[in-house]
Scaffold this active site. Structure first.
Site, PDB file in Angstrom:
ATOM      1  N   PRO A 140       0.833  -1.203   0.000  1.00  0.00           N
ATOM      2  CA  PRO A 140       0.000   0.000   0.000  1.00  0.00           C
ATOM      3  C   PRO A 140       0.872   1.259   0.000  1.00  0.00           C
ATOM      4  O   PRO A 140       2.032   1.203   0.431  1.00  0.00           O
ATOM      5  CB  PRO A 140      -0.790  -0.113   1.315  1.00  0.00           C
ATOM      6  CG  PRO A 140      -0.037  -1.080   2.152  1.00  0.00           C
ATOM      7  CD  PRO A 140       0.708  -1.988   1.236  1.00  0.00           C
ATOM      8  N   ARG A 197      19.969  -8.640  17.112  1.00  0.00           N
ATOM      9  CA  ARG A 197      21.171  -9.446  17.357  1.00  0.00           C
ATOM     10  C   ARG A 197      20.833 -10.928  17.293  1.00  0.00           C
ATOM     11  O   ARG A 197      19.761 -11.343  17.716  1.00  0.00           O
ATOM     12  CB  ARG A 197      21.766  -9.117  18.732  1.00  0.00           C
ATOM     13  CG  ARG A 197      22.295  -7.707  18.806  1.00  0.00           C
ATOM     14  CD  ARG A 197      22.690  -7.305  20.205  1.00  0.00           C
ATOM     15  NE  ARG A 197      23.312  -5.991  20.209  1.00  0.00           N
ATOM     16  CZ  ARG A 197      22.655  -4.850  20.315  1.00  0.00           C
ATOM     17  NH1 ARG A 197      21.340  -4.848  20.417  1.00  0.00           N
ATOM     18  NH2 ARG A 197      23.302  -3.693  20.313  1.00  0.00           N
ATOM     19  N   LEU A 198      21.785 -11.700  16.780  1.00  0.00           N
ATOM     20  CA  LEU A 198      21.697 -13.170  16.759  1.00  0.00           C
ATOM     21  C   LEU A 198      23.118 -13.657  16.972  1.00  0.00           C
ATOM     22  O   LEU A 198      24.032 -13.224  16.268  1.00  0.00           O
ATOM     23  CB  LEU A 198      21.175 -13.672  15.410  1.00  0.00           C
ATOM     24  CG  LEU A 198      21.379 -15.166  15.111  1.00  0.00           C
ATOM     25  CD1 LEU A 198      20.493 -16.037  16.008  1.00  0.00           C
ATOM     26  CD2 LEU A 198      21.064 -15.474  13.638  1.00  0.00           C
ATOM     27  N   GLY A 210      27.942 -24.090  13.962  1.00  0.00           N
ATOM     28  CA  GLY A 210      28.080 -25.109  12.929  1.00  0.00           C
ATOM     29  C   GLY A 210      27.223 -26.343  13.128  1.00  0.00           C
ATOM     30  O   GLY A 210      27.399 -27.351  12.440  1.00  0.00           O
ATOM     31  N   GLY A 269      23.811 -26.142  13.033  1.00  0.00           N
ATOM     32  CA  GLY A 269      22.474 -25.868  12.499  1.00  0.00           C
ATOM     33  C   GLY A 269      21.616 -25.061  13.453  1.00  0.00           C
ATOM     34  O   GLY A 269      20.462 -24.748  13.149  1.00  0.00           O
ATOM     35  N   GLY A 281      22.116 -21.893  14.596  1.00  0.00           N
ATOM     36  CA  GLY A 281      21.922 -20.504  14.166  1.00  0.00           C
ATOM     37  C   GLY A 281      20.738 -20.426  13.211  1.00  0.00           C
ATOM     38  O   GLY A 281      19.880 -19.552  13.338  1.00  0.00           O
ATOM     39  N   ALA A 282      20.685 -21.367  12.270  1.00  0.00           N
ATOM     40  CA  ALA A 282      19.562 -21.413  11.327  1.00  0.00           C
ATOM     41  C   ALA A 282      18.261 -21.695  12.077  1.00  0.00           C
ATOM     42  O   ALA A 282      17.216 -21.115  11.763  1.00  0.00           O
ATOM     43  CB  ALA A 282      19.811 -22.484  10.267  1.00  0.00           C
ATOM     44  N   TYR A 317      22.777 -14.560   6.247  1.00  0.00           N
ATOM     45  CA  TYR A 317      21.377 -14.213   6.013  1.00  0.00           C
ATOM     46  C   TYR A 317      20.991 -14.411   4.539  1.00  0.00           C
ATOM     47  O   TYR A 317      19.897 -14.884   4.245  1.00  0.00           O
ATOM     48  CB  TYR A 317      21.097 -12.769   6.459  1.00  0.00           C
ATOM     49  CG  TYR A 317      21.198 -12.605   7.961  1.00  0.00           C
ATOM     50  CD1 TYR A 317      20.377 -13.350   8.806  1.00  0.00           C
ATOM     51  CD2 TYR A 317      22.103 -11.729   8.534  1.00  0.00           C
ATOM     52  CE1 TYR A 317      20.463 -13.223  10.177  1.00  0.00           C
ATOM     53  CE2 TYR A 317      22.196 -11.591   9.911  1.00  0.00           C
ATOM     54  CZ  TYR A 317      21.376 -12.344  10.724  1.00  0.00           C
ATOM     55  OH  TYR A 317      21.462 -12.230  12.088  1.00  0.00           O
ATOM     56  N   HIS A 361      22.207 -16.578   2.594  1.00  0.00           N
ATOM     57  CA  HIS A 361      22.099 -18.039   2.437  1.00  0.00           C
ATOM     58  C   HIS A 361      20.695 -18.525   2.808  1.00  0.00           C
ATOM     59  O   HIS A 361      20.226 -19.535   2.295  1.00  0.00           O
ATOM     60  CB  HIS A 361      23.153 -18.692   3.345  1.00  0.00           C
ATOM     61  CG  HIS A 361      23.205 -20.189   3.250  1.00  0.00           C
ATOM     62  ND1 HIS A 361      23.797 -20.843   2.193  1.00  0.00           N
ATOM     63  CD2 HIS A 361      22.722 -21.165   4.066  1.00  0.00           C
ATOM     64  CE1 HIS A 361      23.689 -22.151   2.371  1.00  0.00           C
ATOM     65  NE2 HIS A 361      23.043 -22.377   3.501  1.00  0.00           N
TER      66      HIS A 361
HETATM   67  C1  LIG Z   1      26.329 -16.421  12.072  1.00  0.00           C
HETATM   68  C2  LIG Z   1      25.967 -17.477  13.129  1.00  0.00           C
HETATM   69  C3  LIG Z   1      24.731 -17.004  13.881  1.00  0.00           C
HETATM   70  C4  LIG Z   1      25.650 -18.789  12.387  1.00  0.00           C
HETATM   71  O1  LIG Z   1      25.234 -19.761  13.335  1.00  0.00           O
HETATM   72  P1  LIG Z   1      25.686 -21.306  13.212  1.00  0.00           P
HETATM   73  O2  LIG Z   1      24.913 -22.068  14.229  1.00  0.00           O
HETATM   74  O3  LIG Z   1      27.160 -21.393  13.275  1.00  0.00           O
HETATM   75  O4  LIG Z   1      25.214 -21.661  11.724  1.00  0.00           O
HETATM   76  P2  LIG Z   1      24.413 -22.953  11.290  1.00  0.00           P
HETATM   77  O5  LIG Z   1      25.178 -24.173  11.710  1.00  0.00           O
HETATM   78  O6  LIG Z   1      23.003 -22.877  11.769  1.00  0.00           O
HETATM   79  O7  LIG Z   1      24.441 -22.814   9.707  1.00  0.00           O
HETATM   80  C5  LIG Z   1      23.270 -23.068   8.948  1.00  0.00           C
HETATM   81  C6  LIG Z   1      23.577 -22.880   7.487  1.00  0.00           C
HETATM   82  O8  LIG Z   1      24.091 -21.568   7.280  1.00  0.00           O
HETATM   83  C7  LIG Z   1      25.343 -21.651   6.590  1.00  0.00           C
HETATM   84  N1  LIG Z   1      26.216 -20.603   7.122  1.00  0.00           N
HETATM   85  C8  LIG Z   1      26.683 -20.471   8.380  1.00  0.00           C
HETATM   86  N2  LIG Z   1      27.446 -19.348   8.473  1.00  0.00           N
HETATM   87  C9  LIG Z   1      27.448 -18.800   7.219  1.00  0.00           C
HETATM   88  C10 LIG Z   1      28.056 -17.657   6.659  1.00  0.00           C
HETATM   89  N3  LIG Z   1      28.794 -16.813   7.383  1.00  0.00           N
HETATM   90  N4  LIG Z   1      27.857 -17.391   5.351  1.00  0.00           N
HETATM   91  C11 LIG Z   1      27.097 -18.209   4.559  1.00  0.00           C
HETATM   92  N5  LIG Z   1      26.483 -19.315   5.049  1.00  0.00           N
HETATM   93  C12 LIG Z   1      26.671 -19.605   6.349  1.00  0.00           C
HETATM   94  C13 LIG Z   1      25.872 -23.048   6.931  1.00  0.00           C
HETATM   95  O9  LIG Z   1      26.787 -23.470   5.948  1.00  0.00           O
HETATM   96  C14 LIG Z   1      24.604 -23.865   6.934  1.00  0.00           C
HETATM   97  O10 LIG Z   1      24.235 -24.120   5.601  1.00  0.00           O
HETATM   98  P3  LIG Z   1      23.355 -25.412   5.180  1.00  0.00           P
HETATM   99  O11 LIG Z   1      22.135 -25.428   6.072  1.00  0.00           O
HETATM  100  O12 LIG Z   1      23.013 -25.167   3.751  1.00  0.00           O
HETATM  101  O13 LIG Z   1      24.228 -26.598   5.439  1.00  0.00           O
HETATM  102  C15 LIG Z   1      27.155 -17.779  14.089  1.00  0.00           C
HETATM  103  O14 LIG Z   1      28.287 -18.141  13.363  1.00  0.00           O
HETATM  104  C16 LIG Z   1      27.512 -16.618  15.027  1.00  0.00           C
HETATM  105  O15 LIG Z   1      26.984 -16.517  16.132  1.00  0.00           O
HETATM  106  N6  LIG Z   1      28.452 -15.730  14.582  1.00  0.00           N
HETATM  107  C17 LIG Z   1      28.915 -14.605  15.407  1.00  0.00           C
HETATM  108  C18 LIG Z   1      27.859 -13.549  15.520  1.00  0.00           C
HETATM  109  C19 LIG Z   1      27.231 -13.166  14.186  1.00  0.00           C
HETATM  110  O16 LIG Z   1      27.884 -13.049  13.165  1.00  0.00           O
HETATM  111  N7  LIG Z   1      25.903 -12.955  14.216  1.00  0.00           N
HETATM  112  C20 LIG Z   1      25.150 -12.647  13.024  1.00  0.00           C
HETATM  113  C21 LIG Z   1      24.298 -11.437  13.214  1.00  0.00           C
HETATM  114  S1  LIG Z   1      25.172  -9.930  13.493  1.00  0.00           S
END
Ligand SMILES: CC(C)(COP(=O)(O)OP(=O)(O)OC[C@H]1O[C@@H](n2cnc3c(N)ncnc32)[C@H](O)[C@@H]1OP(=O)(O)O)[C@@H](O)C(=O)NCCC(=O)NCCS
Length: 165
Positions: free
Chosen positions: A81, A93-94, A102, A104, A106-107, A140, A142
């Site tokens: 709209p 924040r996450l 690593g 899964g 975070g996803a 993100y 991804h």
């Molecule tokens: C970014 C973050 C949240 C990812 O969490 P994680 O638990 O390690 O990631 P996951 O294991 O859930 O990954 C899930 C998928 O995302 C992908 N992935 C993870 N980090 C990635 C990155 N930096 N870039 C692209 N893909 C990524 C993985 O390969 C996986 O792919 P798949 O499902 O196709 O196999 C974590 O590394 C973190 O806490 N980083 C520090 C803080 C940060 O950067 N926060 C982000 C917001 S500011």
């Protein structure tokens, strides 16, 4: 071997957060020292993933926000709209603790945030995220998020996708 189980719950301010370490000092500091103030002042909610022993594996925060239509691409705006802005939920924040990256999780937390935003009684067009750097933005992207024009570290995913899952 059984995989570890985690549950997502509201952050209880009495929980010991001092051992949480995601390798990013700003995200650690916020979680150790500031998050409960933001919750108290109603500017953010915080959810944590906890393991079977109660350990904190990760956290994310959610707040209400809005986005100017001028920041969105034309094909998206055409379906919205003609208000100056649209409401969104902001995941400020996450972060995952270094011991739990690593796996899964975070996803899983990202999906949990999307589900909470999508089923809220308050309407929001999208989940908005602020990536701290290019690696976070890649995480993100991804997961289907698109960056705002001229702002590679601000990304969004329309919550309508949740109805299609
Ligand atoms: C970014 C973050 C949240 C990812 O969490 P994680 O638990 O390690 O990631 P996951 O294991 O859930 O990954 C899930 C998928 O995302 C992908 N992935 C993870 N980090 C990635 C990155 N930096 N870039 C692209 N893909 C990524 C993985 O390969 C996986 O792919 P798949 O499902 O196709 O196999 C974590 O590394 C973190 O806490 N980083 C520090 C803080 C940060 O950067 N926060 C982000 C917001 S500011």
């Amino acid at each position: 071997m059984n995989s570890p189980r985690f549950r997502v719950e509201w952050l209880d301010s009495s929980l010991d957060r001092s051992g949480f370490d995601c390798d990013t000092p700003a995200l650690n500091h916020y979680f150790h020292a500031q998050v409960t103030q933001d919750i108290k002042r109603r500017v953010a909610t915080c959810f944590v993933a906890r393991g079977e022993a109660g350990e904190i594996a990760g956290y994310f925060t959610l707040s209400a926000a809005s986005v100017m239509l001028t920041q969105l691409p034309t094909p998206v705006v055409k379906k919205l709209p003609r208000y100056p802005s649209v409401p969104v939920v902001r995941m400020g924040r996450l972060a995952m603790d270094r011991r739990f990256k690593g796996l899964g999780l975070g996803a899983a937390l990202l999906f949990d945030a999307l589900a909470r935003a999508a089923r809220s009684d308050i309407a929001a067009y999208a989940l908005l995220v602020e990536a701290k750097d290019e690696a976070a933005a890649a995480f993100y992207r991804h997961h289907g998020f698109a960056a705002f024009e001229q702002e590679a570290l601000r990304l969004y995913l329309p919550l309508a996708v949740m109805g299609k899952l």
